[in-house]
Design a protein around this motif. Structure first.
Motif, PDB file in Angstrom:
ATOM      1  N   ILE B   6       0.832  -1.210   0.000  1.00  0.00           N
ATOM      2  CA  ILE B   6       0.000   0.000   0.000  1.00  0.00           C
ATOM      3  C   ILE B   6       0.866   1.261   0.000  1.00  0.00           C
ATOM      4  CG2 ILE B   6      -2.255   0.657   0.905  1.00  0.00           C
ATOM      5  CD1 ILE B   6      -1.777  -1.101   3.278  1.00  0.00           C
ATOM      6  N   ARG B 369      -9.664  17.784  -1.459  1.00  0.00           N
ATOM      7  CA  ARG B 369     -10.001  16.380  -1.205  1.00  0.00           C
ATOM      8  C   ARG B 369      -9.682  15.491  -2.399  1.00  0.00           C
ATOM      9  NH1 ARG B 369     -15.897  16.647   1.255  1.00  0.00           N
ATOM     10  NH2 ARG B 369     -16.021  18.731   0.414  1.00  0.00           N
ATOM     11  N   CYS B 370      -8.503  15.685  -2.947  1.00  0.00           N
ATOM     12  CA  CYS B 370      -8.125  14.871  -4.093  1.00  0.00           C
ATOM     13  C   CYS B 370      -7.785  13.456  -3.641  1.00  0.00           C
ATOM     14  CB  CYS B 370      -6.932  15.481  -4.816  1.00  0.00           C
ATOM     15  SG  CYS B 370      -5.425  15.523  -3.851  1.00  0.00           S
ATOM     16  N   GLY B 371      -7.472  13.289  -2.363  1.00  0.00           N
ATOM     17  CA  GLY B 371      -7.233  11.953  -1.858  1.00  0.00           C
ATOM     18  C   GLY B 371      -5.866  11.386  -2.167  1.00  0.00           C
ATOM     19  N   VAL B 374      -4.201   9.940   0.836  1.00  0.00           N
ATOM     20  CA  VAL B 374      -4.744   8.632   1.204  1.00  0.00           C
ATOM     21  C   VAL B 374      -4.107   7.542   0.332  1.00  0.00           C
ATOM     22  CG1 VAL B 374      -6.849   7.285   1.425  1.00  0.00           C
ATOM     23  CG2 VAL B 374      -6.889   9.724   1.869  1.00  0.00           C
ATOM     24  N   MET B 379       0.576   3.309   5.511  1.00  0.00           N
ATOM     25  CA  MET B 379      -0.113   2.627   6.595  1.00  0.00           C
ATOM     26  C   MET B 379      -1.609   2.535   6.329  1.00  0.00           C
ATOM     27  SD  MET B 379       2.318   1.725   8.443  1.00  0.00           S
ATOM     28  CE  MET B 379       1.478   1.047   9.860  1.00  0.00           C
ATOM     29  N   GLY B 380      -2.045   2.986   5.151  1.00  0.00           N
ATOM     30  CA  GLY B 380      -3.471   2.911   4.835  1.00  0.00           C
ATOM     31  C   GLY B 380      -4.325   3.826   5.686  1.00  0.00           C
ATOM     32  N   LEU B 381      -3.776   4.952   6.082  1.00  0.00           N
ATOM     33  CA  LEU B 381      -4.556   5.903   6.885  1.00  0.00           C
ATOM     34  C   LEU B 381      -5.098   7.003   5.981  1.00  0.00           C
ATOM     35  CD1 LEU B 381      -1.975   6.251   9.780  1.00  0.00           C
ATOM     36  CD2 LEU B 381      -3.919   4.730   9.691  1.00  0.00           C
ATOM     37  N   GLU B 382      -5.886   7.903   6.567  1.00  0.00           N
ATOM     38  CA  GLU B 382      -6.382   9.052   5.818  1.00  0.00           C
ATOM     39  C   GLU B 382      -5.753  10.310   6.398  1.00  0.00           C
ATOM     40  OE1 GLU B 382     -10.920   8.407   5.052  1.00  0.00           O
ATOM     41  OE2 GLU B 382     -10.226   7.175   6.698  1.00  0.00           O
ATOM     42  N   ARG B 402      -6.951   5.619  13.982  1.00  0.00           N
ATOM     43  CA  ARG B 402      -5.621   5.016  14.057  1.00  0.00           C
ATOM     44  C   ARG B 402      -4.494   6.006  13.850  1.00  0.00           C
ATOM     45  NH1 ARG B 402      -5.013  -0.716  12.444  1.00  0.00           N
ATOM     46  NH2 ARG B 402      -7.076  -1.534  12.161  1.00  0.00           N
TER      47      ARG B 402
ATOM     48  N   ILE C 255     -12.930   9.909  -1.360  1.00  0.00           N
ATOM     49  CA  ILE C 255     -11.470   9.966  -1.321  1.00  0.00           C
ATOM     50  C   ILE C 255     -10.845   8.638  -1.742  1.00  0.00           C
ATOM     51  CG2 ILE C 255      -9.539  10.065   0.285  1.00  0.00           C
ATOM     52  CD1 ILE C 255     -10.927  12.268   1.758  1.00  0.00           C
ATOM     53  N   LYS C 303     -13.426   2.986   4.327  1.00  0.00           N
ATOM     54  CA  LYS C 303     -12.100   3.436   4.716  1.00  0.00           C
ATOM     55  C   LYS C 303     -11.065   2.672   3.892  1.00  0.00           C
ATOM     56  CE  LYS C 303     -13.351   6.126   8.066  1.00  0.00           C
ATOM     57  NZ  LYS C 303     -13.091   7.551   8.001  1.00  0.00           N
ATOM     58  N   PRO C 304      -9.882   3.276   3.701  1.00  0.00           N
ATOM     59  CA  PRO C 304      -8.840   2.511   3.021  1.00  0.00           C
ATOM     60  C   PRO C 304      -8.445   1.300   3.864  1.00  0.00           C
ATOM     61  CG  PRO C 304      -7.961   4.545   3.914  1.00  0.00           C
ATOM     62  CD  PRO C 304      -9.436   4.610   4.080  1.00  0.00           C
ATOM     63  N   LYS C 305      -7.844   0.327   3.231  1.00  0.00           N
ATOM     64  CA  LYS C 305      -7.392  -0.847   3.978  1.00  0.00           C
ATOM     65  C   LYS C 305      -6.210  -0.449   4.840  1.00  0.00           C
ATOM     66  CE  LYS C 305      -5.310  -5.320   3.674  1.00  0.00           C
ATOM     67  NZ  LYS C 305      -4.358  -4.864   4.692  1.00  0.00           N
ATOM     68  N   ARG C 306      -6.394  -0.552   6.126  1.00  0.00           N
ATOM     69  CA  ARG C 306      -5.325  -0.162   7.040  1.00  0.00           C
ATOM     70  C   ARG C 306      -4.209  -1.197   7.018  1.00  0.00           C
ATOM     71  NH1 ARG C 306      -7.821   4.590   7.599  1.00  0.00           N
ATOM     72  NH2 ARG C 306      -9.311   4.723   9.276  1.00  0.00           N
TER      73      ARG C 306
END
Lengths: 291, 443, 314
Positions: B6, B369-371, B374, B379-382, B402, C255, C303-306
């Motif tokens: 990721i 908010r183009c993302g 993300v 770590m797959g966080l936002e 998280r 997003i 949510k994205p995959k953590r």
């Protein structure tokens, strides 16, 4: 055409009546019996929901007031003793007179006194700048001037002066709710007695470093020499960790300490001008409460 | 070729000093050795003002499990034990020594011969690593002996050696692998014995083909050590990312790598382990990359701990006129220094001089908010959500999202087209959330 | 933002080719009005920083013009620009904070307020081929279908109508309609540029088109006389414009990749649903706006995959 109109009026009225009946029964069923004094008390409170009393808003404070039998631990700093007296009379209790307080910024590290050494261009937040490093002047305890206190203030009572880069508290607007005290990551802001005619004396520094390093970053830092402690006739000044602190309960505003301070770290606010010249004429002392 | 799954970004590599051999920096006139040089509790000074010390003499002792010993890196006279400004800009306790001569402790084997024969037992190796003050040299400075002393009932399966060096500019580990490969391999074998593992992997990004080739040659007699070339992607050097890339295992949130049977050590740490165990030499010097686009001679220098950063820059050709920032570490995760008197510590992997124009941040624009943050978060966080929550002091919610999993790699901030200080706010949020969680434990 | 403007240039040229100076007039008024309202509101109402240089108001201006007929009176256009910038964007706090796509809000606002003017489509005439007159007007491709099907004609009968544009004209642009939606070819050219520059990702367009094609395909297989075939659905109306230029608006779409797929699928289904059973012949704007409203929910749910969420062990 007429039929439709009549039908619409009748059906809507019927819906209205039925809803009203349902609402009435629901209201009866879920009725909460509340001490009527809570409403009376919260009417007297300022209603700013600032949290200065330590509770979540004025309503919560009113509930607490009605519950308790002794009001000495509870105080609304915004309303002051006037409001507290009214509240006490509603509840049939006594309340002590409390002297009004005001937020005081204990740093005088203006652009002149503590010149910029570094450039900070991170997030506009004192909390972050504090976690990252010492800030632009290099003083590890000095005001960062990014305005977390300004954001926290609900009363428009504090703003960052564009000349000095330091927060300025307005004598009129400040209600001593303590929001800025909590917001400041360096514990620079303190609630102190407002004083007679708004006159106050305090050490405008919270630096606990030794004299040399402290002075290196800021020419008006408290260097912990202890001269003021010896000078004070009322034992109001203590010296802990290279830092002098004036106890506002003991201080009688005699003004003997300020002239002996070699760096000019002790500030006198709203006093009439003395004729003697200050101890060190080279120091620019900005009066932070001139609004 | 393997890499982690990721996120990730590809900053320009700019390994300016990759071809420069490691040079020995001349001794400085005085050193400043901070007492706290690793994660964990600060160490206590074991000497006094006025004492004469030798190279390698213990000057501060670690007092709890997670803490480490500190040794004198020079010989001379202790002038002061005082609070001195370190890389954070705050003043912390340190020992100041005026350098006189270069007299080493007699127990240290200073001969250049390779000592590849391993005689020490696991317990002896760990003891030695602790005594010699070896900490993780990748940057986090986690005391190495802690990682090696496995909790009861846990068993490590793999030892992972981090030769990724994914930060742009930095080349210290690359040079160590090339020039001291034999020592590194011996260090790895020592670590394997200490952990009682059967298999070790050395993860190296394939932008260092010479190092991959060199170590592969050296590993021929040791089939239990395998060199794993990895696809270039930042932040592959992150512990969890490296484990994912090499073994395909995912360390669960909030857990240590040992949970998936892995222990990760840096290449530089392996070398330090070799020196500590085989040569009896405490961790008193390390290889530091001094680099920058405008610098005369970007170099890799072997530097005694405590040498002021200014000395390194002087040696590499002096501070260029248009320097905007002096950064300790790499451009992604490094920290700007506020003074050139700050000493090199065990965790200093590089000194980067950034030209003025590059170091200035542009004013942040509105988030659209183009993302992208993300997409790149390893770590797959936002990140944008975490930054917003931190900005508004909603730490309970941030914890649920998280925030504590963030490894502060800076990929989000690097990629943000609006130039928003995402990581700044997330770091603040992590800090505050951590305090909140600790306070909860107390109640 | 300026990348999007560059991507829109082919479609602008095509519309000017088919609708002549009228089209140029609409573009000019729409862009100037949007820029003016953005500047005015930032400067005098919000009293904040003026950011008309970031290009977002320019994009809104062009997109609004794309969504109206060429003969729309100027005053209606200006009202549309006010709705787009003032109501849809600035009242929520400006760029990045608006829940709905400003240009689409402007279009729908006009469509509901001025239905006659908004659905009087001038006939396309290649530049200089025929004299420009206001008298020539006709329905859009989807309008042909809606009217015909209401009358009880079959799809095949409608497609043999003399005025019906047909697949090739729909693709190249010789059909009645809003300025931007007529030429699928020009729009795809711009979309290719946006993919090349990585301004948009594949998730929303692919899921949008995919779900629209599958849904309309199922209907078509059920009864080809009552339902239009998927290819015609793609080429007619604002499908391509909506899919590549408005549904992909980052501000108002989810997003994460997963969320974007949900968003696109939902929008595709809604578009066909509205086109087939709705009152209006066209459903793209409504579909996207409805999915815009779902965006915050999608963001919360997907949510994205953590990393390290589940053990990858064994």
């Amino acid at each position: 055409m007429n039929e439709t109109l009549v039908f619409a009026v009748i059906s809507l009225s019927a819906i209205g009546v039925i809803s009203a009946v349902i609402l009435y029964f629901v209201a009866q069923k879920f009725k909460i019996i509340e001490d009527p004094r809570i409403d009376l008390v919260s009417e007297k409170l300022p209603g700013a929901n600032c949290g200065g009393c330590g509770l979540a808003g004025c309503r919560a404070f009113a509930e607490q007031l009605v519950k308790s039998s002794d009001l000495s631990a509870l105080n609304c700093p915004v309303g002051g003793s006037e409001v507290m007296k009214e509240v006490a009379s509603i509840l049939g209790l006594e309340v002590e007179e409390k002297e009004p307080l005001i937020a005081v910024v204990r740093c005088n590290g203006s652009r002149v006194n503590a010149p910029q050494k570094m450039i900070y261009d991170g997030a506009e937040s004192c909390a972050f700048a504090h976690a990252l490093g010492t800030g632009e002047s290099g003083c590890p305890t000095g005001c960062l001037g990014l305005g977390d206190c300004v954001v926290s203030c609900n009363f428009d009572a504090i703003y960052i002066s564009p000349e000095t880069g330091l927060p300025v508290v307005s004598d009129e607007n400040c209600v001593a709710c303590g929001a800025c005290v909590k917001a400041c990551p360096r514990n620079i802001i303190e609630l102190r007695k407002k004083g007679k005619k708004d006159r106050r004396i305090y050490v405008s520094c919270v630096n606990t470093e030794k004299g040399g390093p402290a002075r290196k970053n800021c020419q008006v830092a408290c260097i912990g020499c202890g001269k003021c402690v010896k000078e004070c006739p009322f034992d109001a000044i203590t010296l802990v960790n290279n830092l002098a602190y004036i106890d506002y309960d003991k201080c009688r505003l005699c003004r003997k300490c300020a002239p002996v301070c070699p760096t000019g770290a002790i500030l006198e606010i709203n006093f009439p001008l003395k004729k003697e010249k200050p101890a060190d004429p080279g120091i620019a002392v900005e009066n932070p409460t001139v609004v | 070729m393997r890499t982690f799954k990721i996120g990730g970004v590809h900053p320009p590599e700019l390994k300016l000093s990759a071809d420069r051999e490691i040079e020995l920096l001349p001794l400085p006139a005085k050193v400043i050795i901070p007492l706290s040089q690793s994660l964990g509790a600060p160490s206590r000074a074991a000497i006094q003002k006025g004492d004469l010390v030798k190279v390698g003499q213990l000057i501060a002792k670690g007092e709890s499990f997670i803490s480490s010993n500190v040794h004198s890196s020079v010989s001379g006279k202790v002038t002061r034990i005082d609070d001195v400004m370190d890389s954070s800009g705050y003043r912390r306790p340190a020992v100041l020594i005026d350098v006189e001569g270069d007299e080493w402790e007699e127990s240290i084997d200073r001969s250049p011969d390779l000592k590849s024969e391993i005689t020490a037992s696991s317990e002896e190796i760990i003891r030695k690593i602790y005594d010699m003050g070896v900490v993780g040299l990748g940057g986090a400075t986690f005391p190495s002996h802690v990682k090696l002393r496995l909790p009861e009932g846990k068993k490590a399966e793999y030892l992972l050696i981090n030769g990724v060096e994914c930060e742009p500019y930095l080349t210290a580990d690359h040079r160590v692998m090339l020039e001291q490969g034999e020592e590194v391999i011996t260090g790895i074998r020592l670590l394997m014995r200490a952990l009682a593992v059967e298999k070790a992997f050395i993860g190296i990004e394939n932008n260092k083909p010479d190092a991959i080739h060199h170590l592969q040659q050296l590993c021929i007699p040791f089939p239990e050590i395998e060199v794993v070339p990895l696809k270039v992607k930042y932040p592959q050097g992150g512990e969890k990312q490296l484990i994912k890339a090499v073994t395909g295992r995912e360390t669960p949130s909030g857990k240590l790598p040992l949970e998936v049977g892995c222990v990760v050590q840096n290449v530089g740490t392996a070398l330090a382990v070799y020196e500590a165990v085989q040569k009896n030499k405490p961790l008193i010097d390390r290889v530091v990359t001094v680099t920058g686009k405008k610098l005369d001679r970007p170099s890799n220098l072997r530097v005694r701990i405590g040498t002021p950063v200014g000395n390194l820059i002087e040696y590499a050709g002096g501070l260029p006129e248009d320097t905007g920032k002096v950064i300790s570490g790499g451009p992604m995760m490094g920290k700007a220094l506020s003074s050139l008197d700050v000493p090199v510590v065990k965790g200093t992997s590089g000194i980067l001089l950034m030209p003025g124009i590059e170091s200035k941040r542009a004013a942040p624009l509105n988030c659209i908010r183009c993302g992208r943050c993300v997409t790149v978060c390893p770590m797959g966080l936002e990140p944008i959500l975490l930054a917003q929550l931190s900005e508004n002091f909603l730490f309970e919610k941030a914890e649920k999202e998280r925030i504590m999993d963030c490894i502060e790699c800076g990929s989000c901030q690097y990629t943000c087209p609006a130039g928003r200080p995402l990581l700044d706010y997330i770091r603040l949020g992590k800090n505050k959330t951590g305090i909140m969680i600790r306070n909860r434990g107390k109640k | 933002m300026y990348g999007v403007v560059i991507a829109m240039i082919p479609a602008i040229l095509v519309s000017v080719y088919f609708f002549g100076l009228d089209a140029a007039r609409v573009f000019l008024i729409s862009i100037l009005a949007c820029l003016f309202f953005e500047w005015f509101i930032q400067k005098y109402l919000i009293k904040g920083q003026v950011t008309i240089n970031d290009g977002s108001a320019l994009v809104t201006g062009v997109l609004l013009a794309f969504n109206v007929p060429a003969n729309l009176p100027a005053w209606i256009l200006i009202i549309g620009a006010l709705a787009a910038i003032g109501i849809a964007k600035m009242s929520f706090g400006g760029l990045g904070k608006n829940p709905f796509n400003p240009a689409l809000v402007g279009r729908v606002f006009l469509l509901i307020s001025f239905p006659v003017q908004m659905t009087t489509w001038p006939k396309p005439q290649a530049l200089f081929e025929a004299p420009l007159t206001d008298a020539l007007s006709g329905p859009t491709t989807l309008g042909f279908f809606k009217e015909g099907l209401m009358k009880g004609e079959s799809v095949q009968e409608i497609m043999h109508n003399p005025g019906f544009p047909g697949y090739v004209n729909d693709f190249l642009g010789a059909q009645g309609g809003s300025l931007g939606e007529i030429s699928a070819f020009a729009l795809l050219l711009g979309a290719a540029y946006m993919f090349y520059r990585k301004i948009i990702t594949w998730h929303i367009p692919v899921s949008y088109l995919g779900s629209a094609v599958i849904f309309s395909g199922i209907l078509w297989l059920v009864d080809p006389t009552r339902f239009i075939d998927p290819l015609m659905h793609l080429l007619a109306g604002g499908m391509i414009l909506g899919v590549f230029y408005m549904a992909t608006d980052m501000v108002t779409s989810p997003i994460t990749a997963k969320g974007q797929l949900i968003f696109g699928t939902g929008a595709g289904l809604l578009t066909i649903l509205i086109r087939v059973w709705g009152v209006y012949p066209e459903g793209v704007s409504f579909a996207i706006l409805i999915m815009n409203a779902f965006t915050p929910l999608i963001n919360m749910a997907f949510k994205p995959k953590r990393f390290g969420e589940r053990m990858a062990h064994g």
